[in-house]
Design an enzyme around this catalytic site. Structure first.
Site, short mmCIF file in Angstrom:
data_model
loop_
_atom_site.label_atom_id
_atom_site.label_comp_id
_atom_site.label_asym_id
_atom_site.label_seq_id
_atom_site.Cartn_x
_atom_site.Cartn_y
_atom_site.Cartn_z
N ASN A 22 0.86 -1.19 0.00
CA ASN A 22 0.00 0.00 0.00
C ASN A 22 0.90 1.25 0.00
OD1 ASN A 22 0.74 0.42 2.83
ND2 ASN A 22 -0.67 -1.26 3.25
N ASP A 32 0.83 -8.94 1.62
CA ASP A 32 1.73 -7.98 2.25
C ASP A 32 2.10 -8.46 3.66
OD1 ASP A 32 3.12 -5.64 2.63
OD2 ASP A 32 1.38 -4.32 2.61
N VAL A 118 -8.01 -7.56 -1.07
CA VAL A 118 -8.70 -6.48 -0.34
C VAL A 118 -9.06 -5.32 -1.29
CG1 VAL A 118 -8.42 -4.77 1.51
CG2 VAL A 118 -7.52 -7.08 1.81
#
Ligand code: ADP
Length: 167
Positions: A22, A32, A118
């Protein structure tokens, strides 16, 4: 060579793995989190020093305890319906990942399905962008390996690559 496999990208023994990061490079959920957990604190420390990364861009760090030699942190777009420039941003973060790898002499690279968790990017469209961009860079790498985390994603990647190879 382009290859597609089903698996956990944190386990890849390869020149670089790409992280779906991000903008704050602060870690998060999904791939991540898995990468930072497996790599140990040194990668997060390097990310902190870099600071941030814009959507559509990518930065490189070492890989800590991972078997890969480097991690390339690429920031894909959040899906907002498809009319907000998402496709260009997704293409750009793959291009930047390949470019930063080439700049660092990396010949083998593994990539997850950026933005499709996501961030909500539809997998069919994301696979098309990921693979089309990979094909443009294919000649400059020994291997571009797409690592899918579900059977469904794996099947869609395979079908998409077959379709792109026919044309
Ligand atoms: P984003 O925020 O970019 O959507 P996510 O991490 O939520 O990132 O999801 C990106 C993709 O990574 C999804 O397809 C997800 O299934 C996949 N993924 C999650 N964990 C792993 C892993 N350990 N190895 C490979 N892919 C993974």
């Amino acid at each position: 060579m382009i290859t597609i496999k089903l698996g956990d990208i944190t386990k890849e023994e390869i020149g670089a793995i790409v992280n779906a990061a991000n903008k704050g490079l602060r870690g998060g959920g999904g791939v991540d989190e898995a990468i930072h957990r497996a790599a140990g604190p040194s990668v997060m420390e390097e990310c902190r020093e870099i600071g941030r990364c814009n959507t559509g861009d990518a930065v490189i760090t070492g890989a800590g305890l991972l078997k890969a030699k480097n991690v390339i942190h690429a920031v894909g777009p959040v899906w907002r319906g498809g009319e907000k420039g998402e496709a260009g941003q997704l293409r750009s973060c793959y291009e930047k990942s390949f470019e930063v790898a080439l700049k660092n002499g990396i010949e083998t690279i593994a990539l997850p399905a950026i933005s499709t968790g996501v961030y909500g990017y539809p997998i069919e469209e994301a696979a098309d962008i990921a693979l089309r961009t990979g094909k443009r860079f294919e000649d400059r790498f020994r291997e571009i390996r797409y690592v899918c985390f579900s059977d469904r994603d794996f099947r869609i990647y395979k079908e998409t690559l077959d379709r792109l190879s026919e044309t």
